[in-house]
Each structure stands twice: as structure tokens, then as C-alpha cells.
Design a protein around this motif. Structure first.
Motif, PDB file in Angstrom:
ATOM      1  N   LEU A   1       0.830  -1.204   0.000  1.00 52.77           N
ATOM      2  CA  LEU A   1       0.000   0.000   0.000  1.00 52.77           C
ATOM      3  C   LEU A   1       0.864   1.253   0.000  1.00 52.77           C
ATOM      4  N   LEU A   2       1.956   1.208   0.736  1.00 52.00           N
ATOM      5  CA  LEU A   2       2.851   2.361   0.805  1.00 52.00           C
ATOM      6  C   LEU A   2       3.421   2.685  -0.573  1.00 52.00           C
ATOM      7  N   MET A   3       3.743   1.649  -1.357  1.00 47.66           N
ATOM      8  CA  MET A   3       4.282   1.866  -2.696  1.00 47.66           C
ATOM      9  C   MET A   3       3.216   2.376  -3.674  1.00 47.66           C
ATOM     10  N   ILE A   4       1.961   2.028  -3.414  1.00 46.51           N
ATOM     11  CA  ILE A   4       0.881   2.501  -4.289  1.00 46.51           C
ATOM     12  C   ILE A   4       0.590   3.972  -4.063  1.00 46.51           C
ATOM     13  N   LEU A   5       0.676   4.411  -2.795  1.00 50.30           N
ATOM     14  CA  LEU A   5       0.319   5.780  -2.448  1.00 50.30           C
ATOM     15  C   LEU A   5       1.298   6.785  -3.028  1.00 50.30           C
ATOM     16  N   PRO A   6       0.788   7.896  -3.525  1.00 52.25           N
ATOM     17  CA  PRO A   6       1.705   9.001  -3.862  1.00 52.25           C
ATOM     18  C   PRO A   6       2.162   9.690  -2.577  1.00 52.25           C
ATOM     19  N   GLN A   7       3.155  10.566  -2.713  1.00 51.35           N
ATOM     20  CA  GLN A   7       3.642  11.294  -1.546  1.00 51.35           C
ATOM     21  C   GLN A   7       2.530  12.211  -1.044  1.00 51.35           C
ATOM     22  N   SER A   8       1.991  11.856   0.136  1.00 54.06           N
ATOM     23  CA  SER A   8       0.855  12.601   0.667  1.00 54.06           C
ATOM     24  C   SER A   8       0.802  12.400   2.174  1.00 54.06           C
ATOM     25  N   GLY A   9      -0.223  12.966   2.798  1.00 59.15           N
ATOM     26  CA  GLY A   9      -0.380  12.793   4.230  1.00 59.15           C
ATOM     27  C   GLY A   9      -0.588  11.340   4.611  1.00 59.15           C
ATOM     28  N   ALA A  10      -1.373  10.599   3.799  1.00 62.68           N
ATOM     29  CA  ALA A  10      -1.598   9.183   4.079  1.00 62.68           C
ATOM     30  C   ALA A  10      -0.297   8.395   3.963  1.00 62.68           C
ATOM     31  N   TYR A  11       0.537   8.756   2.975  1.00 66.75           N
ATOM     32  CA  TYR A  11       1.831   8.087   2.819  1.00 66.75           C
ATOM     33  C   TYR A  11       2.690   8.294   4.078  1.00 66.75           C
ATOM     34  N   ASN A  12       2.735   9.517   4.551  1.00 64.77           N
ATOM     35  CA  ASN A  12       3.541   9.804   5.738  1.00 64.77           C
ATOM     36  C   ASN A  12       2.997   9.083   6.969  1.00 64.77           C
ATOM     37  N   THR A  13       1.678   8.997   7.082  1.00 61.60           N
ATOM     38  CA  THR A  13       1.070   8.306   8.225  1.00 61.60           C
ATOM     39  C   THR A  13       1.453   6.837   8.243  1.00 61.60           C
ATOM     40  N   LEU A  14       1.285   6.162   7.091  1.00 61.43           N
ATOM     41  CA  LEU A  14       1.595   4.736   7.022  1.00 61.43           C
ATOM     42  C   LEU A  14       3.092   4.491   7.172  1.00 61.43           C
ATOM     43  N   SER A  15       3.906   5.358   6.575  1.00 65.72           N
ATOM     44  CA  SER A  15       5.358   5.196   6.682  1.00 65.72           C
ATOM     45  C   SER A  15       5.815   5.338   8.132  1.00 65.72           C
ATOM     46  N   SER A  16       5.254   6.286   8.846  1.00 65.50           N
ATOM     47  CA  SER A  16       5.616   6.470  10.256  1.00 65.50           C
ATOM     48  C   SER A  16       5.230   5.247  11.080  1.00 65.50           C
ATOM     49  N   ARG A  17       4.083   4.680  10.786  1.00 66.00           N
ATOM     50  CA  ARG A  17       3.635   3.494  11.526  1.00 66.00           C
ATOM     51  C   ARG A  17       4.576   2.315  11.266  1.00 66.00           C
ATOM     52  N   LEU A  18       4.956   2.100  10.010  1.00 68.65           N
ATOM     53  CA  LEU A  18       5.846   0.985   9.684  1.00 68.65           C
ATOM     54  C   LEU A  18       7.243   1.202  10.259  1.00 68.65           C
ATOM     55  N   ASN A  19       7.720   2.432  10.217  1.00 71.80           N
ATOM     56  CA  ASN A  19       9.043   2.711  10.783  1.00 71.80           C
ATOM     57  C   ASN A  19       9.058   2.498  12.290  1.00 71.80           C
ATOM     58  N   ALA A  20       7.939   2.822  12.954  1.00 68.37           N
ATOM     59  CA  ALA A  20       7.867   2.608  14.396  1.00 68.37           C
ATOM     60  C   ALA A  20       7.964   1.125  14.726  1.00 68.37           C
ATOM     61  N   ALA A  21       7.269   0.282  13.929  1.00 68.22           N
ATOM     62  CA  ALA A  21       7.353  -1.158  14.148  1.00 68.22           C
ATOM     63  C   ALA A  21       8.747  -1.676  13.812  1.00 68.22           C
ATOM     64  N   ALA A  22       9.371  -1.120  12.758  1.00 65.98           N
ATOM     65  CA  ALA A  22      10.703  -1.574  12.359  1.00 65.98           C
ATOM     66  C   ALA A  22      11.740  -1.252  13.428  1.00 65.98           C
ATOM     67  N   SER A  23      11.556  -0.156  14.137  1.00 64.08           N
ATOM     68  CA  SER A  23      12.501   0.207  15.195  1.00 64.08           C
ATOM     69  C   SER A  23      12.526  -0.851  16.278  1.00 64.08           C
ATOM     70  N   LEU A  24      11.349  -1.400  16.634  1.00 64.58           N
ATOM     71  CA  LEU A  24      11.306  -2.442  17.646  1.00 64.58           C
ATOM     72  C   LEU A  24      12.039  -3.683  17.171  1.00 64.58           C
ATOM     73  N   HIS A  25      11.768  -4.104  15.934  1.00 63.13           N
ATOM     74  CA  HIS A  25      12.426  -5.298  15.406  1.00 63.13           C
ATOM     75  C   HIS A  25      13.936  -5.077  15.295  1.00 63.13           C
ATOM     76  N   LEU A  26      14.326  -3.854  14.958  1.00 60.41           N
ATOM     77  CA  LEU A  26      15.758  -3.545  14.868  1.00 60.41           C
ATOM     78  C   LEU A  26      16.423  -3.679  16.235  1.00 60.41           C
ATOM     79  N   ALA A  27      15.734  -3.187  17.280  1.00 54.88           N
ATOM     80  CA  ALA A  27      16.285  -3.275  18.624  1.00 54.88           C
ATOM     81  C   ALA A  27      16.406  -4.724  19.078  1.00 54.88           C
ATOM     82  N   ILE A  28      15.370  -5.528  18.785  1.00 57.01           N
ATOM     83  CA  ILE A  28      15.409  -6.944  19.176  1.00 57.01           C
ATOM     84  C   ILE A  28      16.523  -7.665  18.442  1.00 57.01           C
ATOM     85  N   ALA A  29      16.637  -7.416  17.126  1.00 55.61           N
ATOM     86  CA  ALA A  29      17.662  -8.088  16.337  1.00 55.61           C
ATOM     87  C   ALA A  29      19.061  -7.660  16.760  1.00 55.61           C
TER      88      ALA A  29
END
Length: 617
Positions: free
Chosen positions: A491-519
Motif C-alpha cells: 500500500l505504501l508503494m501505491i500511495l503518492p507522496q501525501s499525508g496518508a503516505y507519511n502516516t503509514l510510513s511512520s507506523r511501519l518505521n515505528a514497528a521496524a525500530s522495535l524489530h531492529l532493537a530486538i535483532a
């Protein structure tokens, strides 16, 4: 007296004040004689006394009012046992006639008499129920508050009387009256838009229509089987009432429609007519569609309501309207608080469907397993017991099958709208199907409207409905969901650069930070890949907020141990994806039909191409 009455009846029509005063004096004088029963002759001159209530002479008005009060008191004193039914019916006919008088005092006295007669004579008025109801429904919208108050009490008394009676009631005249009050002046508004229909309805006063609907609700509860024969007359009137500007009336109207639909044989018909009304009146669909659907889901079983909507939409030849209906139903499903239990049932439906397919596949692989081919342990106790057990088992199996197929049925209908189908998968936590679905979005006709739907879906992912999904982004170990990540990154790749893109990207990056810390914490330790776990290439590795990539080996690692003693063969660990494959095939077919319909619409406006054949659903 018998010879005097015809003469009295003849002169009661005179308007001369002296003659009227003379006649009233005689009537009251004769009534005072103990040996003369004037109540027997009352039907012959009652109308004349009522007409004197509007006389220009004040003394005559007072004298006629006094005469009516005296006769009413005498009737109450005599009681229902001594007064003959033919006299009661004759007097009630006069009262109904006077209730329509242009003189407000006549109407007030008439409705007061009607109230007393209902309370006094009750079932002896059965032949006049419809006439009394028609008079009271009109008086409920009278301009005089005092008249409306008495009429309201009289209407409640009559409604309670019919509801509690054990005697036979003629339904057809009553239904004719209430239907007439609902459909009055609608003929001139038929075929027009939402505003015109509403204005046609508004010509029938609101209190009258509300009372008519309460009568229909009572009759449905009192005579459910007898009312089925009259639903063809009632249902169109109530469907048109959905366009009324009064929310109170629409709520009551939906309650009555739900009472009709409670009968399983009628639910399909009612919801089908609601869809037909929405198709004809797009203004009503836009203004009241969501409210109508939500109210039906509260009053009825939401699973049945949605399944019937799905089946009816599947028959729809207008793909544009089907697309709009699916969008509306999907938004209600995702946002309505009252549909929380239904959303949980949808999730359980998909999981049950997958489990059922797994059991079926297992029984084919291991035909000798318990339950696959059970032998007869002995003779049954009796044929009746065997038949009852078989019937109960079939009923239970049918109910379980319907429950398991809720998600599948809705998904197949939702395929006319790709984003609605995707959101349904995410809500039901069907992530393997959603990840495959995102890949198929490249075959969809991408328009601005499509991107707006994706944008709206991203905003909905932040709502309470998708809280379980957001929490699953931080799962680790055996609970890790790579298919969910593939879906959201798609979905992130489908979205153009917009508010929805930033919202979803922030959510995924927040989850990735946890996995990065665990790894990072586990980087110094060695872990083995689980046999059933995902491979590093099965989902894109997330990036940290600083941009550094997390090694796939650590990102997809799990912390569960394996025991060689309990390890199953690799062949059995392969999940059954036949359900997803079947639904994806249906999605592709639906999108092919949609593309064909779009192409047909373009060709129909062109002079350069021959006409094409319409797609079939």
C-alpha cells in the motif's frame, strides 16, 4: 312516543332557532319522564343535537351541550350490558361523522364520546374499528391541542383494545386505513427525486403517520401469520416512508420493516426492496443509506442482513451502483460501533473456513484417521432416535457452514471494489490473502478515485477497529506476520507522496525500530531458522529511522525452540492455500468484468467503434 319520534326527527333538520329551542325543550322534558327511555331513540335525533352545537344562538349551544352531557351520563349509568349493540353502532356512526365537522366544538364533543364508548363498550364496537381508527388518525393532527389530547387517549385505548381482544378482528379494513394514511398524496410524487417524495409525504401530518406505523407494528405482533397475506400492500408504503424528513418516523418505519423481516421468508424480500429503492432514488441512498443499514443491523441479525445484501448485490447488473453499495456497506462495517460482534464473527469465520479446509485435506491424506471413515459400532436404539439425531446433525452442520462462509460470501461480493476487498481481509486478519491481493492491484484500472480509496483505508487503519492489526506489527517469534508487512508496504508503494503516505510510513518505521532493537540485542547469538518460518525474502526488511537496513536473517528470526520428538513431517507443515487461490481467482474475474464494463461505457460514447456486448455477472 313512537308516533312523536318521526315528527321530531323531521324537525331536527330545521335551522330556525325558535324551532330548535322548542325541540330541545321537548327532548329534555321527555327524557325526564321515568317511564320513557329516550336512549332507545337517541340515534334518531343525536345528529340534530350535534348540529345545534354550532348554532349562532348561545342559549341553544348551551342547551344542546347540556343535553349531550346528560345522555352520555345516562349511557354510562346504563352500562354495556343493557344497551343494545345496534344502538351502539348507530350512535358511533354519528360520532365518526361529527368528528370530521369543521366546527371544533363538534369535534371535541364527538371525540370525547368516542373515548367513552371505547372504554365502555369495547368488543361491541368491533364492526366499527376501522371507521373509528380513520376518525382518530385524522383528529391526532387536529389544530386544537385539546382535541389532539383526547384523540391520543382514544387512539391508545382502541389500540390496546384490539391488541388484547380474543375475538376475531377483520384485518383488511384496518390495513386499508393505515396504508391510506401512509401513502396519501404519494401518487403525485412517484418517480420523482428525494425532495419531491418527501414533500408528498409531508402533506400527511406527522402525528397521523406515526400513529399509523404504531398500528402496523401492533398488528404484526398480534396477527403475524394473518398479516403475511397483506405485506404486498404494506411494504411499498413503508419503503416510501423512508424518504420522510422526520427522523422519528424513519426510525419507527425501520422498526416495522424489521418486524416484517424477522420472518425469515420475508427478510430477503424486504432487503431486496430496500436495495431497489436505493437504486431508484440515489438522493435517498446518499442521505439515508448508511442510517437505514445500521438501524437494520441493530434490529436484526447483522450477519443475515449483510449476507442478504451481498446476495442481492451479486444479482445487480448496474456495476456502478453495486460498487457504491459495497463502498457504503464496507465503511459501515469498519466504523459502526454496534457491529463490533459481527466483525469478530467475520474474523472467526475466516479462521473456521481455513481450519475446515485443513481438516478436509487431512482426511484425504489420512483416510484411516478417526472420523474419516467410522464403522458402525452396533444397532441404534430405534429408527426415531436415528432420524432425530440425523436431523439435528444436519441442522447443526448447516448452521456451522453458514457461519464459516460469512467471510467468503462477503469477499466475493466485495471484489467489485478492490480496496473494500482488501480492507475486509485486513479486518478479518487474513494477511496471506491480503498480501496476494495487493500484488493483483496492478491489474485494476488505477484512477484518482482509486487512490482516494487507498488514502481513506490508510486513515481507517488508525481507527479502533484496526487496533489488533497495529499490535500485530510488533509481534515477534512465532507470532510474526510477514504477510501483513508485505500488504502494508505494498500500500505504501501505491500511495503518492501525501499525508496518508507519511502516516503509514511512520507506523511501519515505528514497528521496524522495535524489530531492529530486538535483532541488535540478539545479534551476538546464533539462532536456527524454523522449518515453518518465513524466509528472508518473504517480506521486505524494514529500515531504521536512520536509514540503516536490518539484516534479514535477524529480522525474521524466531525464539521458539523445536523438539525433534514432536517435529512433524515437512509435507504436513505446508499450509493449504486453496482457499486463498479460489478467492483470488474470483477477484480477478470480478475485475475483468469491471474492466469490460468500463470499456463498454467508453465505446458507447464513441462513433469510431462498433457496440460491444454487456458483461455478465
Amino acid at each position: 312516543v313512537d308516533m312523536f319520534m318521526p315528527v321530531l326527527e323531521k324537525y331536527m333538520r330545521m335551522t330556525n332557532p325558535y324551532i330548535r329551542q322548542f325541540l330541545l325543550g321537548w327532548i329534555l322534558a321527555l327524557d325526564a319522564v321515568p317511564d320513557i327511555d329516550m336512549l332507545v331513540h337517541l340515534p334518531k335525533f343525536l345528529e340534530g343535537i350535534f348540529n345545534m352545537l354550532s348554532d349562532g344562538n348561545r342559549e341553544i349551544r348551551q342547551q344542546s351541550d347540556m343535553a349531550l352531557s346528560r345522555f352520555l351520563a345516562e349511557i354510562q349509568a346504563v352500562g354495556c350490558e343493557r344497551y343494545e349493540e345496534r344502538h351502539i353502532i348507530a350512535i358511533m356512526s354519528t360520532l365518526v361523522l361529527q368528528s370530521n365537522s369543521p366546527q371544533k366544538f363538534n369535534r371535541l364533543i364527538a371525540v370525547t364520546w368516542i373515548l367513552q364508548f371505547i372504554q365502555l363498550f369495547q368488543n361491541k364496537l368491533a364492526a366499527m374499528y376501522a371507521n373509528i381508527l380513520a376518525a382518530l388518525l385524522n383528529l391526532l393532527s387536529d389544530s386544537e391541542e385539546e382535541i389532539k389530547g383526547v384523540a391520543d387517549r382514544a387512539n391508545d385505548s382502541l389500540l390496546d383494545l384490539v391488541h388484547s381482544t380474543e375475538e376475531e378482528v377483520s384485518l383488511r379494513p384496518l390495513i386499508g386505513i393505515v396504508t391510506q394514511k401512509l401513502t396519501l398524496d404519494l401518487s403525485s410524487a412517484s418517480g420523482s427525486d428525494h425532495g419531491s417524495v418527501a414533500s408528498g409525504l409531508a402533506q400527511t401530518p406527522l402525528p397521523t403517520r406515526l400513529a399509523a406505523l404504531r398500528w402496523i407494528a401492533m398488528l404484526l405482533d398480534k396477527f403475524p401469520h394473518d398479516m403475511e397475506d397483506n405485506l404486498g400492500t404494506l411494504t411499498p408504503s413503508m419503503l416510501h416512508a423512508l424518504a420522510d424528513p422526520s427522523d422519528e418516523l424513519v426510525v419507527l418505519d425501520l422498526d416495522v420493516l424489521a418486524r416484517i423481516a424477522r420472518n425469515t421468508s420475508c427478510m430477503d424480500q424486504v432487503i431486496g426492496q430496500v436495495i431497489h429503492l436505493f437504486r431508484q432514488d440515489r438522493g435517498l441512498f446518499d442521505n439515508r443509506g448508511s442510517f437505514v443499514v445500521r438501524k437494520l443491523c441493530v434490529l436484526l441479525d447483522p450477519a443475515k442482513v449483510y449476507l442478504i445484501f451481498a446476495h442481492e448485490i451479486d444479482k445487480e447488473s448496474d456495476l456502478e451502483f453495486a460498487h457504491l453499495m459495497v463502498q457504503a456497506l464496507n465503511l459501515i462495517l469498519l466504523t459502526a460501533p454496534e457491529l463490533g460482534p459481527f466483525r469478530r464473527a467475520l474474523t472467526a469465520s475466516w479462521q473456521s473456513s481455513v481450519a475446515a479446509r485443513a481438516r478436509e485435506a487431512g482426511s484425504r491424506k489420512h483416510p484411516g484417521s478417526p472420523g474419516a471413515g467410522r464403522q458402525d459400532d452396533g444397532p441404534v436404539s430405534s429408527e426415531a432416535t436415528e432420524a432425530a439425531s440425523k436431523t439435528a446433525a444436519q441442522t447443526e452442520a448447516a448452521a456451522a457452514e453458514d457461519k464459516d462462509e460469512i467471510f467468503v460470501t462477503l469477499f466475493k461480493t466485495w471484489c467489485v471494489d478492490p480496496i473494500a476487498a482488501l480492507s475486509l481481509c485486513l479486518m478479518a486478519r487474513c494477511y496471506d490473502l491480503s498480501s496476494e491481493l495487493v500484488g493483483h492491484l496492478t491489474t485494476v484500472n488505477l484512477t484518482v478515485g482509486f487512490l482516494m480509496e487507498v488514502d481513506k483505508l490508510v486513515q481507517l487503519l488508525e481507527s479502533p477497529t484496526f487496533l489488533p492489526l497495529r499490535l500485530e506489527l510488533v509481534n515477534t517469534g512465532s507470532e510474526f506476520r510477514p504477510a501483513l508487512l508485505r500488504t502494508l508496504y505494498g500500500l505504501l508503494m501505491i500511495l503518492p507522496q501525501s499525508g496518508a503516505y507519511n502516516t503509514l510510513s511512520s507506523r511501519l518505521n515505528a514497528a521496524a525500530s522495535l524489530h531492529l532493537a530486538i535483532a541488535s540485542n540478539a545479534g551476538a547469538h546464533g539462532f536456527m531458522w524454523p522449518e515453518s518460518g518465513p524466509s528472508p525474502s518473504s517480506a521486505p526488511a524494514p529500515t531504521s529511522p536512520t536509514g540503516s537496513k536490518l539484516p534479514g536473517k535477524h529480522f525474521f528470526n524466531t525464539h521458539r525452540s523445536r523438539s525433534a520428538a514432536t517435529a512433524a513431517p515437512k509435507a504436513d507443515l505446508q499450509p493449504d492455500r486453496s482457499a486463498e487461490a479460489e478467492l483470488l481467482a474470483h477477484f480477478s474475474a470480478a475485475q475483468t468484468r469491471a474492466a469490460r464494463s468500463f470499456e463498454l461505457a467508453l465505446h458507447s460514447k464513441s462513433l469510431l467503434h462498433p457496440p460491444l456486448h454487456s458483461p455478465r455477472r
